[in-house]
Enzyme design. Structure first.
Site: not given
Ligand code: NAG
Ligand code: NAG
Ligand code: NAG
Ligand code: NAG
Ligand code: NAG
Length: 662
Positions: A183, A263
């Site tokens: 991320e 995710e």
């Protein structure tokens, strides 16, 4: 046969065999709109399960339950801080034996999605970066191409990636893909040199055949910074979100590759003092069905969350400092203890409509031990046991030193000084930070005058000063609790301990003795029965003292169980020397600690020990107990908080909010 012909035949055979071997060689690549596994379209429904959040004796059971739900892949981070706890001291044993973990996954028919970080967030201390980086240079620019940082990243990658090379899919192993950073678009550095360094380290060490990918929030600016040339861009979002909309945004960065949600959250993270988060299974299966219809692959993060044993838990920085709970249950499809839930069965049923489930019945919850109440005895105060907890004696310095400088990663440091000179009644004790490192107290400090507790300073509550009276030659002790380093955002240079000076009124206190506490030494102590003198001593201060409590219990059948600590205040629990993690029932919402069966043995000599920081319920024998129960309680109500509603609303996803990334 003519020799020449024979040779020709031999050569032809060799060539053919070689060609056949080439086309049979395992291959995993990115195709148009899909992955190609051995040349055939492939998509995955994966589950995250972090090896270190489970006792290794539970790994097979986790994989078995994942397979039984129809999953065909497992995704895990590698938590660098655990594998290299001090520079160049490596650990790949027991719960950290990643080679065994990946081999077991393969045995259960699961391919592996590898996320080696080096930064992982994952709600672990410092997002998985080793704390000692901050000793090398406390202002190093983590997660960037700053050479102060990358020299250690390169050394680590050159160690861990070759170690896994033979486990890539092309080499006959289970690892199909490797993530670059984590991320990264949520981090403002946006440093392409760093991302490309990671990419080339992976390719050099694992071979050119490995599929690389990145994961970011499904927002333009995040994927813009997070994407890496030559790596598949994927994004992440939770149950109940708009899959079509998110994938449409993803398409700007991943024009014709497979769509992936790396995710997919079936639940959410929890913090001490904040309401327990839940996500309805109906939302989970609805969003799964949406993603399936769009031909996407996805990873359920997590399928089983597990436990932040010991000092694993990190902290988030929202509007306040938010330590992560010991449980990483996450309201996931499999509970902290690995039991299937309604959510698990709903997911399994849905996947059963996509492809055949493995034969055999659906998994069921396992039996739990109810070992009952255990009477604890007082085993002495922190002060009585300083020698055992710090055999080398204190480290001395004029002004306080951080945990990092003291070479003490986690837990506690006792900071001690003897006050010189006379102060007014009361005097103001305060701890100031230094530029770039405020507040100065990280994270919670219990203050003692001549070993009597007089108050608590707290980073979360933004309380960094207090009034007290202290006479000349009295001892001031501050027991500082590292509640977990920040694991997300820009606050990750999160030094611990006292970072700055301690002042009384206007006087800077000097000549400090610092005791980094080695809690693993705790089980060596000899617990004394709660005799009359000791009882006097502890009731004298209403049991409000940092001390050790210990009890024996018997186990007739070794099963997973939960340690119920109601009545106790804040501390750490140990079973047969294993640190279960922090308990803090007065803060909540978590009330019970998971005890894996592997920590117990049959017999009457199992030992439970508590390091209780603030208040033991031991003025009466019958309240000085803990209890082993069969049902966990993780969702108790939490205390009122000034501005609570506003805080809790933001707390839902504070570190994912756009405004925080600035
Ligand atoms: C520490 O890192 C900072 C930021 O990169 C750098 O400016 C400084 O020179 C480094 N200090 C040392 C001693 O290497
Ligand atoms: C999904 O894949 C199938 C088979 O390749 C194709 O027919 C269909 O159009 C795809 N659906 C979407 C939404 O891309
Ligand atoms: C403090 O202790 C020192 C050394 O024992 C002693 O000389 C001094 O008189 C004490 N001061 C007071 C105010 O008690
Ligand atoms: C603490 O105070 C001393 C004395 O004023 C000063 O020399 C030192 O730089 C201060 N330390 C920090 C970290 O502010
Ligand atoms: C906690 O969860 C249990 C089981 O789902 C439920 O019965 C109970 O009401 C919940 N407690 C709180 C305070 O929400």
């Amino acid at each position: 046969m003519h020799l020449g012909v024979g040779l020709l035949v031999l050569i032809t055979t060799l060539l053919l065999t070689d060609a056949a071997a080439k086309s049979d060689a395992p291959s995993f690549v990115v195709g148009k709109g899909t992955f190609l596994r051995d040349g055939k379209p492939f998509r995955y429904i994966s589950g995250t399960s972090h090896y270190w959040r489970h006792h290794h004796s539970d790994w097979e059971d986790n994989f078995n339950k994942m397979r039984a739900a129809g999953l065909n892949a497992v995704s895990t981070y590698i938590s660098w801080n655990l594998h290299e706890p001090e520079p160049e001291q490596y650990n790949f044993e027991g719960n950290l034996d990643i080679r065994r973990y990946f081999r077991l996954a393969q045995k259960y028919g699961l391919v592996v999605i590898l996320r080696p970080g080096p930064f992982i967030d994952a709600e672990v201390d410092m997002g998985g970066l080793p704390y000692w980086l901050l000793r090398m240079n406390m202002t190093m620019k983590l997660r960037s191409s700053d050479p102060s940082y990358t020299q250690y990243v390169s050394r680590w990658y050159n160690k861990v990636l070759p170690y896994l090379k033979d486990l890539t899919y092309a080499n006959g192993g289970p690892i199909i893909t490797v993530q670059i950073e984590n991320e990264y678009g949520s981090y403002p550095a946006c440093d392409k040199v760093y991302q490309n360094l990671l990419k080339s380290l992976v390719l050099q060490n694992m071979g050119p055949d490995i599929v690389l990918y990145t994961t970011d929030g499904c927002l333009d600016y995040m994927m813009q910074c997070g994407k890496v040339d030559g790596a598949l861009t994927t994004c992440d979002f939770g149950a109940g979100e708009n899959a079509a909309g998110n994938f449409q945004t993803l398409r700007k960065f991943n024009v014709d590759g497979p769509l992936v949600n790396s995710e997919f959250y079936p639940g959410w993270i929890d913090h001490w003092g904040y309401t327990w988060n839940t996500v309805a299974y109906q939302d989970v299966v609805r969003t799964m069905a949406d993603m399936w219809a769009l031909n996407a692959s996805f990873n359920i993060y997590p399928i089983r969350g597990g436990t932040n044993f010991g000092f694993v838990a990190g902290a988030n920085l929202g509007n306040d400092f938010q330590p992560v709970t010991t449980t990483y249950d996450f309201d996931a499809p499999l509970t902290e203890a690995g039991d299937p839930t309604e959510k698990y069965y709903a997911i399994r049923n849905l996947i059963g409509t996509y492809w055949p489930l493995p034969p055999g019945p659906a998994p069921v919850p396992s039996a739990k031990g109810a070992y009952g109440k255990v009477q604890l005895s007082y085993a002495g105060s922190l002060f009585d046991n300083l020698k055992a907890l710090r055999p080398e004696g204190p480290i001395r310095s004029a002004y306080p030193l951080s945990f990092e400088v003291l070479e003490h990663p986690y837990g506690f440091v006792l900071y001690r000084t003897v006050v010189q000179g006379r102060f007014r009644d009361p005097a103001k004790l305060s701890i100031a930070g230094i530029p770039g490192f405020t507040p100065g107290l990280r994270d919670r400090g219990i203050v003692f005058v001549d070993q009597k507790p007089v108050g608590i300073l707290s980073r979360t509550e933004q309380i960094s000063d207090m009034s007290l009276f202290i006479a000349p030659n009295q001892t001031l002790d501050i027991l500082v609790h590292n509640e977990g380093r920040i694991c997300y955002g820009t606050g990750i240079n999160d030094l611990k301990g006292i970072v700055g000076n301690v002042t009384l009124d206007t006087v800077v206190l000097s000549d400090w003795a610092m005791y980094p506490l080695e809690l693993p030494n705790f089980p060596d102590m000899n617990p004394a029965p709660l005799d009359f003198d000791l009882r006097e001593k502890i009731s004298d201060i209403q049991n409000r003292i940092s001390g050790f409590y210990s009890g024996q219990f018997s186990v007739n059948q070794v099963l997973d169980t939960f340690l119920q600590v109601s009545g106790w205040q804040n501390g750490y629990a140990f079973i047969n020397g294993n640190n279960l993690g922090r308990y803090w029932p007065v803060q909540g919402p978590q009330q019970t600690l998971f005890v894996p069966a592997a920590y117990l043995h049959e017999g009457t000599d199992n030992v439970v020990e508590l390091f209780e920081l603030e208040a033991a319920p031991c003025s009466l024998d019958w309240t000085c107990v803990v209890e082993f129960v069969q049902v966990p309680v993780l969702n108790a109500t939490v205390p009122i908080y000034p501005g609570a509603n506003e805080f809790r609303k933001r707390a839902k996803q504070p570190w994912r909010a756009k405004s925080k990334q600035g």
